[in-house]
Write a protein that holds these residues in place. Structure first.
Motif, PDB file in Angstrom:
ATOM      1  N   ASP A 845       0.821  -1.213   0.000  1.00 48.78           N
ATOM      2  CA  ASP A 845       0.000   0.000   0.000  1.00 48.78           C
ATOM      3  C   ASP A 845       0.854   1.262   0.000  1.00 48.78           C
ATOM      4  O   ASP A 845       0.549   2.221  -0.746  1.00 48.78           O
ATOM      5  CB  ASP A 845      -0.918   0.007   1.227  1.00 48.78           C
ATOM      6  N   LYS A 849       0.700   3.889  -3.137  1.00 51.69           N
ATOM      7  CA  LYS A 849       0.243   5.268  -3.017  1.00 51.69           C
ATOM      8  C   LYS A 849       1.328   6.240  -3.483  1.00 51.69           C
ATOM      9  O   LYS A 849       1.032   7.283  -4.082  1.00 51.69           O
ATOM     10  CB  LYS A 849      -0.155   5.556  -1.575  1.00 51.69           C
ATOM     11  N   SER A 866      -5.090   0.579  -8.669  1.00 48.96           N
ATOM     12  CA  SER A 866      -5.300   1.467  -7.516  1.00 48.96           C
ATOM     13  C   SER A 866      -6.753   1.456  -7.068  1.00 48.96           C
ATOM     14  O   SER A 866      -7.051   1.558  -5.866  1.00 48.96           O
ATOM     15  CB  SER A 866      -4.872   2.891  -7.878  1.00 48.96           C
ATOM     16  N   ARG A 869      -7.136  -1.773  -5.112  1.00 49.69           N
ATOM     17  CA  ARG A 869      -6.418  -1.773  -3.828  1.00 49.69           C
ATOM     18  C   ARG A 869      -6.852  -0.653  -2.911  1.00 49.69           C
ATOM     19  O   ARG A 869      -6.445  -0.591  -1.742  1.00 49.69           O
ATOM     20  CB  ARG A 869      -4.914  -1.654  -4.091  1.00 49.69           C
ATOM     21  N   TRP A 871      -6.219   2.726  -3.321  1.00 45.64           N
ATOM     22  CA  TRP A 871      -5.122   3.692  -3.141  1.00 45.64           C
ATOM     23  C   TRP A 871      -5.554   5.133  -3.412  1.00 45.64           C
ATOM     24  O   TRP A 871      -4.750   6.041  -3.358  1.00 45.64           O
ATOM     25  CB  TRP A 871      -3.960   3.340  -4.080  1.00 45.64           C
TER      26      TRP A 871
END
Length: 872
Positions: A845, A849, A866, A869, A871
């Protein structure tokens, strides 16, 4: 080099256009031997430079002397001009003085006598003119009575002679008030003479009384009614033919379906009757008219113009009645017309020879007689013949056309062939309609046949299609004599393309329908690929259709060879005509040849095509290379059909793998919670993290990988099939490097499929020949394309459907992609996007990011990962 030699060389300098040639000739040894020593050459150059310096100085001095002489002579030029002018004025005055003295030297008595003689001569001439006028007036005063008396006595010849004399005297009254009344009287008397003659003339013509007809022709000529005589004669002689034409019961002219006689069948009979009449006139006309050939031309033109309905209307009804099948009817009518024209030419040639043999040496030629205009006041036709220009040296865009002109007045053949021109200009449309009609009949016959093997049906219909295309070669030659070559190629190209496009649109139906094939024995050895019986059926159907595409391509290539051969013959014929139009005519009839040459069919595009044919003929003899394609759109359609079959075949081959991936995106493993073993409280410093080892790939990816690894086994069995080796350049997602390594004949066609050629680029499409490839190359290309296709499906359709990824799910996805990557490389597939997915999914993570902050907005893979996940 001696000084004398240098002077001679300098004297020859002005004879050279190129200074270097003079220097080389001057420095070359006289005996032609090569100069062995550079010192000798240097000595010669030094002597030549010295000679040039001396010559320049001499020339400069001579030029200065000339300038000085001119400068001294110019001031005297004005004085000389003034001197000449004064001399001319003096001479003029002297001539005036001599003239006045010569006039005063004549005695007054002599001058008076000369004036008297002049006056008497003038009076004599005026009196003679007045006497003639009085005689004409006396003659005109009794003209009406004399002519009326002669008409009552039926002395028509004397009456005509009297009117002829009166007509000659009309010039006396020109520009006087008496002209119009006397002209009116003359015309009335001529009409009174013509009225009783007309019925007798028609009777004499019908009875073929040649002596009486000849006498009547003399009478009509005397009263300036020759054209009316010809109208009577032509009208009487053509009446039977006009009636035959008008009363013909033709299938095209009525809705009565019981009538089966077509215009093309009736026309030869009509022409036979017309030729019989003209053969009779060949012996009659020379006994009546002084210009038999032109008179026969007038009779033919009169017959054609009197036909009702007209020839053009008959042809229009043929096209309307027969519709798409009208072209063969038009060709039959044109062929009959051409045969008739040949027969008429022979009759006219005979009548000309007869007129030459019977005419006296001093008599003017009948063809130059000015007493007869066959068109009743129309200007005589000037026949223009535009010769075919050199196809190899000049283009048709230029305006320098070589013309030959004849003024024989024979325009009957132009009137005969002019109605066909409209349809010759539309030959391409008529040919395409006929071909499409033939294709429709083929399709209609297919609907009644219970043929389940669509691939075999395609091959059989290809035989019919190219057979119909071959028939068109004879039609275009018969109807346009080679001028419709461009329209022929366009019609054939569109026809074959439409045939192939129909099969392209029906590929899914042909594959999904029943296939009359037995189960392939190889399927037992490939049972591990999880193919169903329906999959094997679709596989074989697609493979057979792809083989049929290769068959169609080969037949097209063979037909294009025939088409090129025909065009080469046409080009050679036009070249021979250009060199000797008499012995090598393009068209047997001069009138038809002129009409075609001056029509829009004789275009720059036609000559460009024939230029290509001429070049193809030369190149084929020199290098035996393959011809360029002519049916460019049809060839593109074949590749499009092959690509459709390849896509269908790949869909069948990859169907088990796609089924495995169908539920891959909705698997619960992507949202599974993180699994970590701990001791103590949650998140405390005493938590014990058990290290995680490499994850095993999911069952779905394992099955997909096993399927990919089994694909080479499939191509070990089918790689020898010619169908798979056809049109490899159209395989979906084929690697660019692999595509470049394919044979050159197929490489250029890739651009054709992805960038269809414009009208101006179609001539540059490379010819694609079926090539024999080794099984390894075929397998490599197909495996690469299949690998690319399944990966495109995976990264474009499957992976983006994953809604979210936990850290554990991301680890599993990264493991799956890492497991799949070396397997696809074994299939010679390099897929960068797969590696990108693996890289982004494997990020934690914090790294993900951070990556988002510096990411490229166009990086859709990172954007998708993203989202999964979280992000954002």
């Amino acid at each position: 080099m001696s000084l004398a030699a240098s002077s001679e060389d300098l004297a020859l300098l002005e004879e050279y256009d190129d200074l270097l040639n003079w220097i080389n000739d001057t420095l070359s040894p006289e005996d032609g031997a090569r100069t062995d020593s550079l010192s000798n050459l240097d000595q010669q150059i030094t002597q030549l430079i010295a000679s040039l310096d001396i010559a320049c100085e001499d020339t400069s001095s001579q030029l200065e002397r000339v300038i000085d002489d001119v400068s001294r002579a110019v001031p005297r030029l004005t004085y000389d001009l003034h001197f000449i002018r004064d001399g001319a004025i003096t001479l003029q005055n002297a001539l005036t003085t001599v003239r006045s003295q010569s006039q005063s030297a004549i005695p007054k008595e002599t001058d008076a006598a000369l004036e008297q003689l002049k006056r008497l001569d003038t009076m004599k001439r005026n009196m003679e003119a007045a006497r003639e006028v009085l005689k004409e007036a006396e003659s005109w005063s009794t003209l009406e009575l004399e002519v009326t008396t002669l008409l009552s006595e039926r002395n028509y010849a004397k009456a005509a002679s009297r009117l002829s004399e009166a007509n000659k005297s009309m010039i006396v009254f020109q520009n006087t008030p008496e002209y119009d009344p006397r002209k009116t009287l003359l015309v009335n008397l001529q009409n009174q003479l013509e009225a009783p003659l007309s019925s007798a003339l028609v009777a004499a013509i019908n009875e073929q009384d040649l002596i009486t007809c000849r006498d009547f022709f003399t009478i009509f000529s005397d009263i300036q009614r020759e054209s009316e005589f010809r109208n009577y004669y032509n009208g009487s002689r053509r009446s039977s033919l006009v009636s035959m034409w008008q009363n013909a019961q033709l299938a095209e002219s009525t809705s009565d379906r019981t009538l089966t006689l077509t215009f093309a069948e009736f026309l030869p009979k009509f022409y036979a009757s017309m030729l019989a009449l003209l053969n009779q006139e060949r012996s009659s006309i020379p006994s009546i008219f002084p210009d038999p050939a032109l008179s026969l031309n007038s009779l033919i033109s009169s017959i054609l113009s009197a036909l009702q309905p007209s020839f053009a209307q008959r042809l229009s009804s043929v096209v309307t009645h027969h519709g798409n099948s009208s072209l063969p009817q038009l060709i039959a009518a044109l062929r009959a017309t051409e045969e008739f024209a040949v027969g008429v030419d022979k009759i006219i040639e005979k009548i000309k020879l007869s007129a030459v043999n019977t005419s006296s040496p001093s008599a003017p030629s009948s063809e130059t007689s000015q007493s007869f205009n066959p068109s009743h006041g129309r200007r005589r036709s000037m026949r223009m013949s535009i010769s075919f220009r050199s196809m190899s040296n000049r283009s048709m865009s230029g305006g320098n056309l070589k013309t030959t002109t004849t003024m024989d007045g024979m325009d009957w053949d132009q009137e005969l062939f002019q109605p066909f021109l409209e349809y010759q200009l539309d030959y391409g449309v008529l040919e395409r309609r006929l071909l499409d009609h033939a294709l429709h009949e083929m399709i209609s016959s297919d609907s009644g046949d219970k043929i389940t093997d669509q691939a075999r049906l395609l091959r059989e219909r290809a035989v019919d299609v190219f057979g119909a295309s071959t028939d068109s070669l004879a039609r275009y030659e018969a109807f346009t004599h080679g001028y419709g070559a461009v329209s022929l190629v366009q019609a054939l190209d569109g026809f074959v393309k439409s045939f192939i496009d129909m099969w392209t649109a029906d590929v899914s139906f042909a594959i999904s329908g029943p296939v009359a094939t037995t189960e392939d024995p190889a399927s037992e050895d490939l049972s591990g690929l999880d193919y169903t019986a329906q999959d094997w059926s679709h596989f074989q159907a697609s493979l057979h259709l792809l083989g049929s595409a290769r068959h169609v391509s080969e037949r097209m290539s063979g037909f294009e060879v025939k088409l090129w051969s025909n065009l080469i013959e046409t080009a050679n014929k036009f070249k021979s005509y250009r060199g000797d139009p008499v012995n090598f005519p393009v068209v047997s009839s001069r009138g038809e040849a002129q009409i075609l040459e001056q029509s829009s069919l004789n275009s720059a595009e036609l000559h460009a095509l024939l230029d290509r044919a001429d070049q193809e003929s030369s190149h084929a003899r020199e290098s035996r290379h393959s011809h360029e394609p002519l049916l460019t759109d049809a060839r593109i359609a074949v590749f499009s059909f092959a690509k459709t079959c390849q896509v269908s075949l790949q869909g069948t081959i990859l169907s088990p793998l796609r089924k495995h991936l169908a539920s891959y995106a909705s698997s619960p493993i992507w949202t599974a919670p993180d699994t970590r073993a701990r001791t103590g409280g949650s998140g405390g410093i005493n938590d014990l993290h058990i290290p995680t080892f490499s994850l095993s790939p999911s069952d779905t990816i394992q099955r997909v990988a096993e399927g990919l690894l089994n694909l080479p086994r499939l191509f070990e069995v089918y790689a020898d099939d010619d169908a798979l080796s056809f049109s490899l350049h159209t395989l979906p997602y084929l690697d660019a490097e692999l595509l470049r390594n394919l044979p050159e004949q197929t490489t250029s066609s890739t651009e054709v499929l992805h960038n269809p050629p414009s009208h101006t680029r179609r001539q540059s499409i490379a010819y694609v020949r079926p090539v024999t490839l080794d099984p390894e190359t075929v397998s490599t290309a197909w495996l690469s394309s299949l690998g690319q296709s399944i990966l495109v499906h995976l990264v474009s359709d499957v992976l983006p459907q994953i809604k979210s990824l936990t850290e554990s799910g991301a680890a599993q996805l990264a493991s799956d992609l890492a497991y799949l990557s070396p397997i696809v490389r074994a299939l010679n597939v390099e897929f960068d996007e797969l590696e990108t997915w693996k890289e982004y999914v494997d990020l934690d993570d914090e790294a993900g990011k951070a990556k988002m902050k510096t990411a490229d907005p166009s990086d859709h893979v990172l954007e998708t990962v993203s989202r999964m996940r979280g992000w954002y």
